[in-house]
Design a protein around this motif. Sequence first.
Motif, PDB file in Angstrom:
ATOM      1  N   ALA A 170      73.271   4.081  37.511  1.00 36.61           N
ATOM      2  CA  ALA A 170      72.972   4.069  36.075  1.00 36.61           C
ATOM      3  C   ALA A 170      72.203   2.819  35.670  1.00 36.61           C
ATOM      4  O   ALA A 170      71.674   2.741  34.578  1.00 36.61           O
ATOM      5  N   GLY A 230      66.119  -0.113  27.528  1.00 32.89           N
ATOM      6  CA  GLY A 230      67.185   0.548  26.768  1.00 32.89           C
ATOM      7  C   GLY A 230      67.103   0.367  25.261  1.00 32.89           C
ATOM      8  O   GLY A 230      68.024   0.746  24.559  1.00 32.89           O
ATOM      9  N   ALA A 268      78.616  -5.484  26.329  1.00 29.77           N
ATOM     10  CA  ALA A 268      77.744  -4.430  26.868  1.00 29.77           C
ATOM     11  C   ALA A 268      76.947  -4.931  28.077  1.00 29.77           C
ATOM     12  O   ALA A 268      76.524  -4.127  28.912  1.00 29.77           O
ATOM     13  N   ASN A 326      78.184  -3.543  31.194  1.00 26.42           N
ATOM     14  CA  ASN A 326      78.300  -2.101  31.418  1.00 26.42           C
ATOM     15  C   ASN A 326      77.303  -1.689  32.513  1.00 26.42           C
ATOM     16  O   ASN A 326      76.436  -2.474  32.901  1.00 26.42           O
ATOM     17  N   PRO A 327      77.441  -0.474  33.046  1.00 22.90           N
ATOM     18  CA  PRO A 327      76.625  -0.109  34.221  1.00 22.90           C
ATOM     19  C   PRO A 327      75.124  -0.165  33.950  1.00 22.90           C
ATOM     20  O   PRO A 327      74.350  -0.358  34.878  1.00 22.90           O
ATOM     21  N   PHE A 328      74.694  -0.021  32.712  1.00 22.85           N
ATOM     22  CA  PHE A 328      73.257   0.024  32.448  1.00 22.85           C
ATOM     23  C   PHE A 328      72.617  -1.349  32.633  1.00 22.85           C
ATOM     24  O   PHE A 328      71.609  -1.479  33.329  1.00 22.85           O
ATOM     25  N   TYR A 329      73.192  -2.396  32.040  1.00 21.11           N
ATOM     26  CA  TYR A 329      72.584  -3.735  32.138  1.00 21.11           C
ATOM     27  C   TYR A 329      73.099  -4.490  33.367  1.00 21.11           C
ATOM     28  O   TYR A 329      72.359  -5.247  33.975  1.00 21.11           O
ATOM     29  N   LYS A 348      82.305   2.773  29.368  1.00 26.99           N
ATOM     30  CA  LYS A 348      81.335   1.877  28.739  1.00 26.99           C
ATOM     31  C   LYS A 348      79.901   2.399  28.870  1.00 26.99           C
ATOM     32  O   LYS A 348      79.051   2.085  28.039  1.00 26.99           O
ATOM     33  N   TRP A 349      79.671   3.191  29.862  1.00 25.54           N
ATOM     34  CA  TRP A 349      78.364   3.834  30.010  1.00 25.54           C
ATOM     35  C   TRP A 349      78.182   4.902  28.938  1.00 25.54           C
ATOM     36  O   TRP A 349      77.117   5.031  28.343  1.00 25.54           O
ATOM     37  N   GLN A 365      72.485   3.653  22.321  1.00 22.64           N
ATOM     38  CA  GLN A 365      71.038   3.871  22.459  1.00 22.64           C
ATOM     39  C   GLN A 365      70.575   5.038  21.587  1.00 22.64           C
ATOM     40  O   GLN A 365      69.484   4.996  21.021  1.00 22.64           O
TER      41      GLN A 365
END
Lengths: 269, 495
Positions: free
Chosen positions: A14, A26, A152, A155-158, B267-268, B275
């Motif tokens: 992710a 994002g 955040a 979290n998996p995105f960043y 959290k994802w 977003q």
Amino acid sequence: MPLWTFFGLARGKATTNWPRGDGDNGQAGGLGMPRYHPERCKADCDDCVGACLPGAIRLRPQGQGGPRLELDYGRCVACRLCTEVCADGALTPSADWAFGVRSREDLRWTEAVGSAPAQRLKGAIHAAFGRSLHVRHVDAGSCNGCESELQALNNPFYNLHRLGVFFTPSPRFSDLLLVTGPVTYTMREPLLETYRAMPEPRWIMAVGTCAVSGGVAGGGYACAHGLDGILPADVYLPGCPPNPAALIEALLMLLQRAPQRVKGGRLVD
Amino acid sequence: MNGAEQRILSVRELTAACEDLLRHGGRMQMAYGWFPQEGAPPELCYLASPAQGRFVLWRCRLQAGDEVPSLARISPLLGWYEREIHELCGVSFASHPEPHPLVLHEGAQAVLPPLDTRRAPQQALQFQPEPWRLPEVAGKDVQLLPFGPVRADVVESAQFVFVYIGEAILHFHPRLFFKHRGMEQRFRGLSPMLGTVLAERVSGVGSVAHGLAFCQALEAAAKCAVPPRARWLRVLLAEMERLYNHFHYLGHLCHTTTLKVGEAEGKWLEERVKQLNARLTGSRFLSGLLCPGGLRRDLDPAGLSDALEALRHEFAEYIERLERTNSHVDRLMTTGVLSRQAAFDQGATGPVERASGLDRDLRRDHPYAAYADLPLMVAVRDAGDAHARMQVRASEIDASFALIQRLLLLLPDGPVRADCRPLAKSEGLGWSESPRGSLYYAIHVDEHGRLERVKIKSPSFSNWRAFPLTVHDSNMMDYAINEASFGLTIAGCDR
């Protein structure tokens, strides 16, 4: 537990590649600080000044040269009211959010970009920390918006760890004091104590408009005006709150792994 | 006050009125003081919610020399409100059961109370930190652990003191209000529009709930009708806020039970809703849209329905896996039990009270925006433990998804903003059901149409009061799980 691992692996990665290559930061659609176009500004109007809660827009005193308005992005909470009341299009909404700067002066709008030399960091941070940084966060009275975006980051995105930046529980192990909030009278001493407990060399970052200048909460009976007059910040990052990509850029800028993108109150790249 | 019935009471009638309300199944909601006349004693306002019908605001104009009775022995949840009024308005309550500093810390001095209108707005409090008086606990092997206000991880500031033996917590004492910013006073003198910008920044993760309650209070004061499309879009914003908050909550709960992949997935989900928020409104926190009279601009929710449907599928699998994970669920069951009676007496609100068997939800009981036109399922559980609190939130996510899809199908066209100017000396009450529970704004407008006094009752103020009851006599290992299961914010509580 094996089930979680299995489904986790099956879902794939992710995490974004950004800031490397063509990765997604994002922030599609997100709005940031307003842009100022002094040439469109009419001589007999001060609507934006009255629409600015934190006092980021002021009329320049008569007799001084330069544009009519004084803009301080260190006070801006990105509410965008000024862009709605401005009938001439002198203030327009924008997606500009990468507002981390080393010098507080760079958050004030100036005509001549880049005339002031970029402030040197005290000490060579690159030599001291190479590619890794440990951060101690102190909430000095924020609204929890900045914390939400700081959380955040992991979290998996960043996935901030991939960039070698870690939050640490103890100030004894930290290199950077990251402060949010306008500094309430009760948090002032715990904040200073945390700073004193950090080993040298150490750096300070003011995150969010509250920590930079007090924002909408500064002053009053309970709050100071952010770090102003309390601790000297090495990086200022206004925003209400700054988004995770802005936080990452500011952290990398501190580590001299990313350039400062704002000078004289506007993006220059 | 518009938005509530009104009842004028003298100080001598307060006790009987409160007993009468409770006897008939009603509940107190909040209390505050303000200074309608400079230099004169303040007026006390109590918001009562009878078992049936509209809210009632009891107003009690104090005279010099009045002895004000404390109602905290009859309705315990009023204990904190009375202490706050004492510190911010200088009113003393006779025989208060818990006469200790609350909002202003020991050592904070003010010649005039902070909300006294004679005080200069920028005048800072004098502060010389003084030691904090703790209840004395003595005995063999008893240990004291002060924790905070700067704590591990990225968290909000507060101090917690544990008195414990080994693993067992004898007594728990939270010290909050390190983050008291004096927000209610910052509203004074602002125009309604600037007040909205401020209200959105009282609690960052509750921007919509705060902005909405504020705007609705002003609209009540101005007797202004909000256009249908704006009312429907307000529901959309409020439910998107609920979604990202509840996803964060589920992920954070996994963090405390060290279910790492579960944390990442929760959290994802939260990140993706944020977003979506940015694409929909320009703000990850959905701020900058609300204004008195409707919305500042129209929204185009194209593509939102599909994106949310995909998230709903993922969420359904996620919650099913959580419920099947014994290592997670075992830590939640029987942890931090809040009884129905305690939840009612201490004023617990939102998912916390609904997990303790109290079936209350402002969206259904006192509908606002477009909630009266939309189907709403209110989840209630009886166990009162951390697991029940998780289940209530999970059901609310389902309900939000259903609500939003229906709303997107039926969204009316039309304008989104009506002219809204409060009349001089008008007053209004507004409320919303935030992701954390009931939120009230009471607004008094001055003779120029600007804000004179704004009272904020945040859900976390209510739930922080109830929370310590579930910690005494529990054990250290469960503390973090229990705290996470309450889903509290400190910014909202401290203001």
